[in-house]
Scaffold this active site. Structure first.
Site, PDB file in Angstrom:
ATOM      1  N   PRO A   1       0.804  -1.219   0.000  1.00 49.95           N
ATOM      2  CA  PRO A   1       0.000   0.000   0.000  1.00 49.95           C
ATOM      3  C   PRO A   1       0.843   1.279   0.000  1.00 49.95           C
ATOM      4  O   PRO A   1       1.571   1.555   0.948  1.00 49.95           O
ATOM      5  CB  PRO A   1      -0.832  -0.118   1.277  1.00 49.95           C
ATOM      6  N   GLU A   2       0.764   2.028  -1.105  1.00 43.57           N
ATOM      7  CA  GLU A   2       1.339   3.368  -1.174  1.00 43.57           C
ATOM      8  C   GLU A   2       0.156   4.325  -1.280  1.00 43.57           C
ATOM      9  O   GLU A   2      -0.983   3.935  -1.025  1.00 43.57           O
ATOM     10  CB  GLU A   2       2.308   3.464  -2.359  1.00 43.57           C
TER      11      GLU A   2
END
Length: 287
Positions: free
Chosen positions: A2-3
């Site tokens: 997750p960015e």
DNA sequence: TATATCTCCTGCGGGC
DNA sequence: TGCCCGCAGGAGATAT
């Protein structure tokens, strides 16, 4: 992993499902998932129970749920593998469900995290540069999707850094939201090698780099983010599709989409960097 | 003060 | 089949 786009997808999902819901009860089954809440799991449970979720927020990879009547926020970081799932109360518990909140609206909000790099904590809101954010997020810079993001200020800050540009891109106090995947994608689009020294790159080139970072994250957001495996999913457990649009990350040995040269992988900061040796020439070693 | 490196963690895949 | 090892990487802590 997750960015920014993946976290924003999760935030939007939460906004659609939990605004107005009251936390009736909370169960914490893994202490590491609440390690950032220094007062401990029992304190977190006591303080969250009875609170109503009134808003959601995000900066970079941090997201939070604003609570009433306390005025505090539940700060969430997904780490490497964190998921925020909205599940029916009677559905089987996921193997790595470490925190479960029973909501007054019926479903459960579950924090599932295989590698336990993420977690929940409760924090006061503070004013930073005209914006209200939770205290643990105060040191995080604005991200490229923030309406008040100032690219000129970020370029000026980058020009002061005698450090490699990929390292600077990953520094959340300079520009927030970029992780290993989107750093490699932005550098590929900008035709810059990650080992170039930031202060030695021209201002126009840094502006282009930031523009590419914003562009690639916006494109990822439109298709639900990047999923390589089951570790990143939205609140309904669905994967994103941006991995099909990547030009650099994970493409070692494949032809560059721009020039056809064979893409390379090298170790950098205990992780992998993917780049085109022709489009992104290495800086000359300093003598 | 600025920059670089280490550490935490779990599941998977490859090699033997 | 089972064991070992490397790999994945965000962010804070620690070292230089």
């Amino acid at each position: 992993m997750p960015e920014l786009p993946e976290v924003e997808v999760v935030r939007r999902g939460l906004e659609a499902h939990v605004i107005g819901a009251t936390i009736d009860a909370l169960v914490v089954t893994h202490p590491r998932s609440v390690r950032r809440h220094v007062a401990g799991a029992q304190d977190l449970i006591a303080q969250l129970t009875g609170q109503t979720i009134v808003a959601t927020g995000r900066r970079g990879k941090f997201l939070w749920l604003e609570l009433a009547p306390s005025g505090q926020s539940l700060v969430v970081h997904l780490g490497m593998s964190g998921q925020m799932l909205i599940q029916p109360a009677d559905s089987p518990l996921e193997k790595h469900a470490h925190i479960v909140a029973m909501l007054s609206s019926g479903p459960q909000l579950r924090f599932v995290d295989q590698r336990t790099f993420g977690g929940w904590s409760l924090a006061e809101m503070v004013e930073v540069d005209g914006t209200s954010v939770p205290e643990p997020v105060a040191h995080i810079a604005r991200d490229p999707l923030d309406p008040k993001f100032n690219a000129h200020a970020v370029v000026t800050r980058m020009k002061t850094k005698d450090s490699e540009i990929k390292r600077v891109l990953l520094d959340q106090t300079v520009i927030a939201g970029i992780g290993n995947i989107y750093a490699d994608e932005s550098l590929w689009r900008a035709k810059l090698h990650g080992r170039r020294i930031a202060s030695e790159i021209t201002r126009p080139a840094l502006h282009r780099l930031i523009g590419h970072a914003r562009e690639v994250m916006m494109s990822a957001l439109e298709v639900g983010g990047t999923s390589f495996d089951a570790l990143y999913v939205n609140v309904n457990g669905q994967s994103g599709y941006f991995d099909r649009s990547l030009h650099a990350y994970g493409r070692e040995g494949e032809p560059c989409d721009r020039c056809g040269a064979v893409m390379l992988r090298e170790s950098f900061m205990n992780r992998s960097s993917f780049f085109c040796p022709r489009c992104q020439t290495r800086p000359r070693p300093t003598s």
